[in-house]
Design a protein around this motif. Structure first.
Motif, PDB file in Angstrom:
ATOM      1  N   LEU A  93      45.718 -97.864  32.677  1.00  0.00           N
ATOM      2  CA  LEU A  93      45.377 -96.885  31.645  1.00  0.00           C
ATOM      3  C   LEU A  93      44.854 -95.588  32.247  1.00  0.00           C
ATOM      4  N   VAL A  94      44.033 -95.698  33.274  1.00  0.00           N
ATOM      5  CA  VAL A  94      43.494 -94.497  33.922  1.00  0.00           C
ATOM      6  C   VAL A  94      44.623 -93.682  34.550  1.00  0.00           C
ATOM      7  N   ALA A  95      45.619 -94.374  35.087  1.00  0.00           N
ATOM      8  CA  ALA A  95      46.757 -93.669  35.700  1.00  0.00           C
ATOM      9  C   ALA A  95      47.564 -92.889  34.679  1.00  0.00           C
ATOM     10  N   GLN A  96      47.458 -93.276  33.391  1.00  0.00           N
ATOM     11  CA  GLN A  96      48.166 -92.542  32.343  1.00  0.00           C
ATOM     12  C   GLN A  96      47.377 -91.333  31.845  1.00  0.00           C
ATOM     13  N   ALA A  97      46.191 -91.098  32.404  1.00  0.00           N
ATOM     14  CA  ALA A  97      45.284 -90.076  31.874  1.00  0.00           C
ATOM     15  C   ALA A  97      45.827 -88.656  32.016  1.00  0.00           C
ATOM     16  N   LYS A  98      46.865 -88.473  32.843  1.00  0.00           N
ATOM     17  CA  LYS A  98      47.452 -87.139  32.972  1.00  0.00           C
ATOM     18  C   LYS A  98      48.049 -86.679  31.646  1.00  0.00           C
ATOM     19  N   ASN A  99      48.505 -87.651  30.866  1.00  0.00           N
ATOM     20  CA  ASN A  99      49.157 -87.314  29.601  1.00  0.00           C
ATOM     21  C   ASN A  99      48.287 -87.599  28.370  1.00  0.00           C
ATOM     22  N   SER A 100      47.295 -88.481  28.519  1.00  0.00           N
ATOM     23  CA  SER A 100      46.460 -88.817  27.374  1.00  0.00           C
ATOM     24  C   SER A 100      45.206 -89.527  27.860  1.00  0.00           C
ATOM     25  N   ASP A 101      44.247 -89.651  26.951  1.00  0.00           N
ATOM     26  CA  ASP A 101      43.012 -90.363  27.279  1.00  0.00           C
ATOM     27  C   ASP A 101      43.188 -91.834  26.921  1.00  0.00           C
ATOM     28  N   ARG A 102      44.137 -92.492  27.591  1.00  0.00           N
ATOM     29  CA  ARG A 102      44.482 -93.856  27.231  1.00  0.00           C
ATOM     30  C   ARG A 102      43.316 -94.823  27.374  1.00  0.00           C
ATOM     31  N   TYR A 103      42.560 -94.683  28.448  1.00  0.00           N
ATOM     32  CA  TYR A 103      41.481 -95.645  28.688  1.00  0.00           C
ATOM     33  C   TYR A 103      40.384 -95.526  27.630  1.00  0.00           C
ATOM     34  N   SER A 104      39.909 -94.324  27.398  1.00  0.00           N
ATOM     35  CA  SER A 104      38.827 -94.150  26.417  1.00  0.00           C
ATOM     36  C   SER A 104      39.307 -94.517  25.019  1.00  0.00           C
ATOM     37  N   GLU A 105      40.560 -94.214  24.719  1.00  0.00           N
ATOM     38  CA  GLU A 105      41.102 -94.553  23.400  1.00  0.00           C
ATOM     39  C   GLU A 105      41.155 -96.071  23.229  1.00  0.00           C
ATOM     40  N   TRP A 106      41.562 -96.785  24.284  1.00  0.00           N
ATOM     41  CA  TRP A 106      41.624 -98.246  24.230  1.00  0.00           C
ATOM     42  C   TRP A 106      40.232 -98.838  23.983  1.00  0.00           C
ATOM     43  N   VAL A 107      39.236 -98.315  24.690  1.00  0.00           N
ATOM     44  CA  VAL A 107      37.869 -98.803  24.515  1.00  0.00           C
ATOM     45  C   VAL A 107      37.364 -98.489  23.109  1.00  0.00           C
ATOM     46  N   ASN A 108      37.599 -97.258  22.665  1.00  0.00           N
ATOM     47  CA  ASN A 108      37.106 -96.841  21.350  1.00  0.00           C
ATOM     48  C   ASN A 108      37.751 -97.617  20.206  1.00  0.00           C
ATOM     49  N   ARG A 109      38.951 -98.098  20.423  1.00  0.00           N
ATOM     50  CA  ARG A 109      39.641 -98.874  19.391  1.00  0.00           C
ATOM     51  C   ARG A 109      39.320-100.373  19.476  1.00  0.00           C
ATOM     52  N   GLY A 110      38.338-100.723  20.295  1.00  0.00           N
ATOM     53  CA  GLY A 110      37.899-102.115  20.351  1.00  0.00           C
ATOM     54  C   GLY A 110      38.596-102.962  21.387  1.00  0.00           C
ATOM     55  N   ARG A 111      39.230-102.320  22.390  1.00  0.00           N
ATOM     56  CA  ARG A 111      39.892-103.028  23.482  1.00  0.00           C
ATOM     57  C   ARG A 111      40.911-104.040  22.947  1.00  0.00           C
ATOM     58  N   ARG A 112      41.711-103.587  22.026  1.00  0.00           N
ATOM     59  CA  ARG A 112      42.725-104.461  21.431  1.00  0.00           C
ATOM     60  C   ARG A 112      43.793-104.816  22.456  1.00  0.00           C
ATOM     61  N   PRO A 113      44.396-106.003  22.339  1.00  0.00           N
ATOM     62  CA  PRO A 113      45.517-106.341  23.223  1.00  0.00           C
ATOM     63  C   PRO A 113      46.657-105.346  23.040  1.00  0.00           C
ATOM     64  N   PRO A 114      47.390-105.056  24.089  1.00  0.00           N
ATOM     65  CA  PRO A 114      48.492-104.093  23.979  1.00  0.00           C
ATOM     66  C   PRO A 114      49.683-104.687  23.239  1.00  0.00           C
ATOM     67  N   SER A 115      50.577-103.824  22.819  1.00  0.00           N
ATOM     68  CA  SER A 115      51.851-104.308  22.287  1.00  0.00           C
ATOM     69  C   SER A 115      52.673-104.867  23.437  1.00  0.00           C
ATOM     70  N   HIS A 116      53.668-105.662  23.099  1.00  0.00           N
ATOM     71  CA  HIS A 116      54.536-106.201  24.138  1.00  0.00           C
ATOM     72  C   HIS A 116      55.229-105.083  24.911  1.00  0.00           C
ATOM     73  N   GLY A 117      55.600-104.012  24.206  1.00  0.00           N
ATOM     74  CA  GLY A 117      56.243-102.882  24.880  1.00  0.00           C
ATOM     75  C   GLY A 117      55.317-102.203  25.869  1.00  0.00           C
ATOM     76  N   ASP A 118      54.043-102.038  25.495  1.00  0.00           N
ATOM     77  CA  ASP A 118      53.067-101.454  26.423  1.00  0.00           C
ATOM     78  C   ASP A 118      52.835-102.374  27.618  1.00  0.00           C
ATOM     79  N   PHE A 119      52.834-103.676  27.355  1.00  0.00           N
ATOM     80  CA  PHE A 119      52.646-104.639  28.443  1.00  0.00           C
ATOM     81  C   PHE A 119      53.795-104.540  29.444  1.00  0.00           C
ATOM     82  N   LYS A 120      54.998-104.344  28.933  1.00  0.00           N
ATOM     83  CA  LYS A 120      56.151-104.151  29.819  1.00  0.00           C
ATOM     84  C   LYS A 120      55.952-102.922  30.699  1.00  0.00           C
ATOM     85  N   ASN A 121      55.402-101.842  30.130  1.00  0.00           N
ATOM     86  CA  ASN A 121      55.147-100.638  30.922  1.00  0.00           C
ATOM     87  C   ASN A 121      54.092-100.903  32.001  1.00  0.00           C
ATOM     88  N   TYR A 122      53.121-101.739  31.682  1.00  0.00           N
ATOM     89  CA  TYR A 122      52.106-102.131  32.676  1.00  0.00           C
ATOM     90  C   TYR A 122      52.757-102.887  33.834  1.00  0.00           C
TER      91      TYR A 122
END
Length: 430
Positions: A93-122
């Motif tokens: 998530l931190v590596a995606q920070a160039k384009n968005s605040d992915r890490y802080s957004e994930w934490v703020n949304r309650g650290r929800r599990p990712p979608s299967h598509g996001d998991f594939k990107n991981y």
């Protein structure tokens, strides 16, 4: 000792965890290399392009149980720190920070599990970090040659037959194809837990045609529940949905310390009676439904759980000579055998984790015949390899419930990698 080479068939989460851990070992000076062979693309079974999912569902496993979890010190703290800094979910998530605040957004949304598509990107991120590019193409044979394995593959781009020699062990990953346990007719209205997700447009058209005819889903685990939940989310309210399950209930997996810790507490696991271990695995791993899904299904008033086991999926006589034959599912329980009319049937009874045996040499296949499989799985070695003497190691984490309930799932990918790579680490450092 020369470099130890491991072949992994399938470029999913287990392969990514192994590639990541091997990279960290290499950075510490240990010559352990992982090569990955994949039919189509990284994370194919999570992308929504190849069945098994539509890519939009949420992962059932917490994101923190990532490729390195539980971050044990089998290979030293240096490897643990490198896994955390380069291959953790947070690192992704931190590596995606160039384009968005992915890490802080994930934490703020309650650290929800990712979608299967996001998991594939991981997973793709992890392969890139590990400097491993899977060889694309269908693996057709795994050949034994002088104490090592050779992988035979049809190259995806050239269609040439390519052989990759010199592997000290091979790891078979993935759930396998749909098992199709009940006998069934060939009909476009009969789908499996794999191809259902590849034919959603057809399913939507069928829903409009079958009107009040029941939707019948066979199975009681996570796949059956996810497919049932899809119909509920799709707004199916008037058509009956019948879920045939041998237990007539859906066991819910909740997050609590006692259940969670057993996935990575080996000492407690082996202190349990084998019967209890088997019940735990069936209850909280193979046949589990996560709380978010069970809550959704509880509100579906058109859903009926039928106790029993499907014994046949067949055609019945059409109402008129030119009409399509009707579908019928026969199921059996303690009260007898029952016919159930259906407009659409999904066989979600599971997958075949032994399907890899067709790739192995004849002498290995002879050892893997049906009557011996339960014994082989129960006697699986500490390194998650099958006890087949006279051949290099064949690791099957999907069959490793006897060693722990998490190795066949996403719950302890880091521990799975430690188990499998340990003998090669020992050989490389001796």
């Amino acid at each position: 000792m020369p470099q130890q080479n491991i072949a992994v068939v399938g470029a999913g989460p287990k392969a990514a965890a192994l590639a990541a851990k091997a990279y960290c070992l290499q950075q510490e000076g240990h010559e352990v290399a992982v090569n990955v062979f994949e039919r189509s693309e990284i994370g194919a079974n999570w992308s929504g392009n190849h069945g098994y999912t539509d890519g939009l569902q949420r992962l059932c496993t917490p994101a923190e149980r990532d490729l390195g979890f539980p971050y044990g010190t089998t290979f030293g703290t240096g490897v643990v720190e490198l896994m955390q800094s380069r291959f953790s979910w947070s690192a992704f998530l931190v590596a995606q920070a160039k384009n968005s605040d992915r890490y802080s957004e994930w934490v703020n949304r309650g650290r929800r599990p990712p979608s299967h598509g996001d998991f594939k990107n991981y997973l793709r991120f992890a392969f890139e970090q590990a400097l491993v590019e899977p060889a694309l193409g269908r693996v057709t044979k795994v050949l034994e040659d002088g104490g090592t394995w050779t992988i035979r593959q049809i190259d995806a781009a050239t269609k040439d037959i390519v052989e990759w020699p010199g592997f000290h062990g091979v790891v078979f990953t993935g759930p396998g194809p749909a098992s199709k346990k009940p006998p069934q007719v060939k009909d476009s209205r009969v789908l499996s837990g794999v191809d259902f997700w590849s034919h959603l447009a057809r399913v939507r058209k069928l829903l409009a045609k079958i009107k009040d005819k029941p939707i019948v889903i066979v199975g009681g685990g996570g796949t059956a529940a996810a497919i049932t939940a899809w119909f509920v989310r799709e707004g199916v309210r008037s058509q009956p949905i019948n879920l045939i399950n041998s237990q007539a209930m859906l066991f819910t997996r909740t997050t609590n310390f006692f259940e969670n810790s057993l996935f990575d507490d080996e000492e407690t696991w082996f202190a349990l009676d084998p019967r209890i271990r088997n019940e735990f695995t069936k209850r909280l791993n193979r046949g589990v439904v996560w709380e978010t899904i069970s809550s959704l299904l509880a509100d579906a008033e058109n859903l009926t759980l039928l106790p029993g086991t499907a014994t046949d999926i067949r055609h019945t006589a059409p109402p008129t000579p030119r009409a399509l034959p009707d579908l019928e599912v026969e199921y059996a329980n303690h009260k007898g055998t029952h016919p159930l009319p259906a407009g659409l049937v999904i066989d979600a009874t599971g997958f075949d984790p032994w399907a890899f045996e067709v790739l192995t040499p004849p002498d290995v296949r002879a050892a893997l015949i049906q009557p011996r499989r339960e014994t082989l799985a129960n006697d699986i070695r500490d390194d998650l390899s099958l006890p087949i003497p006279g051949f290099p190691r064949i690791h099957t984490p999907g069959l490793a419930d006897a060693q722990g309930p998490g190795y066949g799932s996403l719950m302890v990918l880091g521990a799975m990698a430690d188990k499998i790579l340990s003998p090669y680490y020992d050989a490389a450092t001796s």
